[in-house]
Design a protein around this motif. Structure first.
Motif, PDB file in Angstrom:
ATOM      1  N   ALA A 366       0.830  -1.208   0.000  1.00 48.29           N
ATOM      2  CA  ALA A 366       0.000   0.000   0.000  1.00 48.29           C
ATOM      3  C   ALA A 366       0.863   1.257   0.000  1.00 48.29           C
ATOM      4  O   ALA A 366       0.555   2.248  -0.679  1.00 48.29           O
ATOM      5  CB  ALA A 366      -0.932  -0.008   1.211  1.00 48.29           C
ATOM      6  N   LEU A 367       1.958   1.231   0.754  1.00 53.60           N
ATOM      7  CA  LEU A 367       2.877   2.361   0.782  1.00 53.60           C
ATOM      8  C   LEU A 367       3.471   2.613  -0.603  1.00 53.60           C
ATOM      9  O   LEU A 367       3.547   3.757  -1.060  1.00 53.60           O
ATOM     10  CB  LEU A 367       3.984   2.101   1.800  1.00 53.60           C
ATOM     11  N   GLN A 368       3.904   1.556  -1.275  1.00 56.48           N
ATOM     12  CA  GLN A 368       4.459   1.714  -2.616  1.00 56.48           C
ATOM     13  C   GLN A 368       3.453   2.347  -3.567  1.00 56.48           C
ATOM     14  O   GLN A 368       3.781   3.242  -4.349  1.00 56.48           O
ATOM     15  CB  GLN A 368       4.908   0.364  -3.178  1.00 56.48           C
ATOM     16  N   TRP A 405      -0.886  16.752  -3.411  1.00 63.58           N
ATOM     17  CA  TRP A 405      -0.209  15.606  -2.789  1.00 63.58           C
ATOM     18  C   TRP A 405      -1.130  14.932  -1.782  1.00 63.58           C
ATOM     19  O   TRP A 405      -1.259  13.710  -1.761  1.00 63.58           O
ATOM     20  CB  TRP A 405       1.063  16.076  -2.099  1.00 63.58           C
ATOM     21  N   LEU A 406      -1.783  15.723  -0.933  1.00 59.93           N
ATOM     22  CA  LEU A 406      -2.659  15.162   0.096  1.00 59.93           C
ATOM     23  C   LEU A 406      -3.828  14.408  -0.514  1.00 59.93           C
ATOM     24  O   LEU A 406      -4.171  13.298  -0.080  1.00 59.93           O
ATOM     25  CB  LEU A 406      -3.171  16.293   0.999  1.00 59.93           C
ATOM     26  N   VAL A 407      -4.439  14.975  -1.540  1.00 56.50           N
ATOM     27  CA  VAL A 407      -5.590  14.323  -2.181  1.00 56.50           C
ATOM     28  C   VAL A 407      -5.167  13.019  -2.842  1.00 56.50           C
ATOM     29  O   VAL A 407      -5.827  11.982  -2.691  1.00 56.50           O
ATOM     30  CB  VAL A 407      -6.233  15.276  -3.203  1.00 56.50           C
ATOM     31  N   LEU A 408      -4.056  13.053  -3.571  1.00 54.02           N
ATOM     32  CA  LEU A 408      -3.632  11.869  -4.315  1.00 54.02           C
ATOM     33  C   LEU A 408      -3.142  10.758  -3.393  1.00 54.02           C
ATOM     34  O   LEU A 408      -3.493   9.584  -3.569  1.00 54.02           O
ATOM     35  CB  LEU A 408      -2.533  12.252  -5.305  1.00 54.02           C
ATOM     36  N   VAL A 409      -2.358  11.103  -2.402  1.00 54.05           N
ATOM     37  CA  VAL A 409      -1.852  10.093  -1.479  1.00 54.05           C
ATOM     38  C   VAL A 409      -2.996   9.531  -0.626  1.00 54.05           C
ATOM     39  O   VAL A 409      -3.107   8.316  -0.420  1.00 54.05           O
ATOM     40  CB  VAL A 409      -0.737  10.672  -0.593  1.00 54.05           C
ATOM     41  N   GLY A 410      -3.842  10.432  -0.124  1.00 50.40           N
ATOM     42  CA  GLY A 410      -4.988   9.957   0.658  1.00 50.40           C
ATOM     43  C   GLY A 410      -5.901   9.062  -0.160  1.00 50.40           C
ATOM     44  O   GLY A 410      -6.351   8.013   0.313  1.00 50.40           O
ATOM     45  N   GLY A 411      -6.165   9.458  -1.399  1.00 54.59           N
ATOM     46  CA  GLY A 411      -6.994   8.619  -2.266  1.00 54.59           C
ATOM     47  C   GLY A 411      -6.363   7.273  -2.538  1.00 54.59           C
ATOM     48  O   GLY A 411      -7.044   6.240  -2.563  1.00 54.59           O
ATOM     49  N   ALA A 412      -5.040   7.274  -2.746  1.00 62.83           N
ATOM     50  CA  ALA A 412      -4.341   6.012  -3.000  1.00 62.83           C
ATOM     51  C   ALA A 412      -4.435   5.073  -1.803  1.00 62.83           C
ATOM     52  O   ALA A 412      -4.645   3.859  -1.961  1.00 62.83           O
ATOM     53  CB  ALA A 412      -2.883   6.291  -3.344  1.00 62.83           C
ATOM     54  N   LEU A 413      -4.287   5.613  -0.598  1.00 60.33           N
ATOM     55  CA  LEU A 413      -4.377   4.771   0.601  1.00 60.33           C
ATOM     56  C   LEU A 413      -5.784   4.223   0.792  1.00 60.33           C
ATOM     57  O   LEU A 413      -5.962   3.072   1.210  1.00 60.33           O
ATOM     58  CB  LEU A 413      -3.945   5.575   1.824  1.00 60.33           C
ATOM     59  N   VAL A 414      -6.797   5.031   0.483  1.00 60.86           N
ATOM     60  CA  VAL A 414      -8.183   4.546   0.573  1.00 60.86           C
ATOM     61  C   VAL A 414      -8.417   3.416  -0.429  1.00 60.86           C
ATOM     62  O   VAL A 414      -8.999   2.377  -0.089  1.00 60.86           O
ATOM     63  CB  VAL A 414      -9.176   5.701   0.325  1.00 60.86           C
ATOM     64  N   ALA A 418      -9.305  -0.479   0.470  1.00 61.77           N
ATOM     65  CA  ALA A 418     -10.509  -1.133  -0.050  1.00 61.77           C
ATOM     66  C   ALA A 418     -10.161  -2.403  -0.816  1.00 61.77           C
ATOM     67  O   ALA A 418     -10.834  -3.434  -0.682  1.00 61.77           O
ATOM     68  CB  ALA A 418     -11.272  -0.159  -0.947  1.00 61.77           C
ATOM     69  N   VAL A 419      -9.105  -2.339  -1.603  1.00 62.94           N
ATOM     70  CA  VAL A 419      -8.689  -3.520  -2.358  1.00 62.94           C
ATOM     71  C   VAL A 419      -8.232  -4.628  -1.415  1.00 62.94           C
ATOM     72  O   VAL A 419      -8.564  -5.803  -1.605  1.00 62.94           O
ATOM     73  CB  VAL A 419      -7.559  -3.150  -3.345  1.00 62.94           C
ATOM     74  N   ALA A 420      -7.481  -4.267  -0.363  1.00 59.08           N
ATOM     75  CA  ALA A 420      -7.009  -5.274   0.596  1.00 59.08           C
ATOM     76  C   ALA A 420      -8.180  -5.961   1.297  1.00 59.08           C
ATOM     77  O   ALA A 420      -8.187  -7.185   1.471  1.00 59.08           O
ATOM     78  CB  ALA A 420      -6.089  -4.618   1.626  1.00 59.08           C
TER      79      ALA A 420
END
Length: 431
Positions: A366-368, A405-414, A418-420
């Protein structure tokens, strides 16, 4: 039987379509001059049939202090775009079909997106017979969306767009013992980057030795050699020289070799430079390395040979080029080939991960994904060469473009979370 055939192609078709859509939506309209100049040459060939464009038509180079990096002289003294033949030739069909009114990187970027989506899908098809659908799909998605394959190879027509596709093609063909196809894919790799021929050569020779079948090396060599000869035909048509390195100033690379052979910092930079290091941007390699060591002897010989060939290629890279790879891209690019060479062996040994590695796997993955997303989705997060040892584009992002940055990183983590969760819910349960 028809339902079996349909189901066998449904997942790869959906994978290709989904990944291609993501890539097409995130290509760069203003890529590095490395990419843009190749696109400029491809457009000129597609619209005029002439291999030598008028460089004055390309204003991006007018005031560039390193203009000569992208320009070579033809045999008759004209200026031409100096790039690897493959990165120009691969985009010609896109420019022929789309025919943009002006100078545009979009058709070339679209072709890069489709080629890289093919790379991800072909990896899935390579691994599926050995790992099953779920694990092969996970490996393909991680390579496609959690590494610079997304932010570099799918962003525009870099040499790595072709070399990464060719490496996965070699893996697919070697697993099925289609040695002529291995040679053909090796030819695609050298069209993308001439010294990438070493990957195909090492793979073919190692398998010929291990299996005691010299015919393997002969078949691989004949086809890749034919592709090299065809490359010479291209350079003669474009530059008036049969030398396959005519698209580059070869003297720069040979000059680097004399200095770089003792440059320890350059070799370390490929691995640990804060903004270009393979291990910095791809920490899953550290998580999976113990499993690779434990399962090494049980891996298919072609996957081991492919990984060794990637290491040899990186050593050659260290002699010929600087690890930093230039400006205006996000993540690393000079180690992408090694990453792709290592991916089959890593995926096929993943079942040997210990308990701690299994617990760390999902968070690190998820971090990657979160690290790659900002620079893959939008331009503007790249770090220049001068700062590759004291900055990281991901960590520097909040200072450059905090809201994006905040929107993209936060969206990526969400999305990763969800996928996990969905992945765990669909795991097969014991009876």
């Amino acid at each position: 039987m028809r339902s079996i055939v349909r189901s066998s192609w449904l997942v790869p078709a959906a994978l290709f379509g989904g990944i291609a859509l993501v890539y097409l939506l995130t290509i760069s309209p203003n890529p590095s001059p490395d990419v843009f100049t190749a696109d400029f040459a491809a457009r000129h060939i597609a619209t005029t049939g002439d291999p030598v464009p008028d460089i004055s038509d390309f204003p991006l180079l007018d005031d560039n202090i390193i203009r000569e990096t992208w320009i070579v002289e033809t045999a008759d003294g004209r200026e031409a775009v100096g790039r690897a033949p493959g990165v120009i030739a691969a985009s010609v069909p896109a420019y022929f079909l789309l025919r943009p009114a002006g100078i545009s990187a979009v058709p070339g970027g679209a072709m890069a997106a489709l080629v890289t989506a093919g790379t991800v899908t072909l990896l899935f098809l390579t691994l599926r017979p050995r790992t099953g659908t779920r694990k092969a799909l996970l490996a393909a998605l991680l390579l496609g969306l959690a590494t610079p394959l997304w932010s570099v190879a799918a962003d525009g027509m870099w040499p790595h767009t072709l070399t990464c596709f060719a490496i996965v093609g070699m893996a697919w063909a070697a697993d099925r013992e289609r040695w002529w196809v291995v040679g053909l894919c090796g030819g695609v790799a050298l069209w993308g980057r001439l010294h990438a021929a070493v990957i195909c050569a090492v793979l073919g020779v190692l398998l010929a030795v291990v299996r005691r079948r010299p015919a393997i090396a002969v078949r691989v060599g004949v086809v890749s050699g034919a592709m090299l000869a065809l490359m010479s035909v291209w350079t003669y048509w474009m530059y008036g020289s049969w030398d396959p390195s005519s698209g580059y100033r070869a003297g720069d690379f040979t000059g680097n070799a004399d200095r770089n052979v003792i440059d320890v910092v350059n070799f370390l930079g490929f691995w640990i430079a804060p903004d270009r290091g393979l291990l910095i941007w791809t920490p899953l390699l550290l998580v999976m390395a113990p499993a690779l060591r434990r399962g090494w002897r049980d891996l298919p010989d072609w996957s081991r040979a492919l990984l060794v060939s990637g290491v040899v290629y990186l050593l050659l890279q260290g002699l010929l080029v600087r690890f930093s790879g230039g400006d205006q891209f996000y993540g690393y690019r000079t180690t992408l080939e090694l990453l792709v060479c290592a991916t089959p062996a890593l995926a096929l040994s993943a079942h040997r991960m210990g308990e701690r590695a299994r617990r760390a796997f999902a968070p690190v993955a998820a971090l990657q994904f979160a690290m790659i997303t900002p620079g893959a989705v939008v331009d503007g997060f790249a770090v220049k060469v001068a700062h590759v040892w004291n900055r990281n584009a991901f960590l520097w992002g909040p200072f450059e473009r905090p809201l994006a940055w905040l929107v993209l990183v936060g969206g990526a983590l969400v999305v990763a979370g969800a996928v996990a969760m969905a992945w765990r819910r669909t795991e097969a349960r014991p009876a």
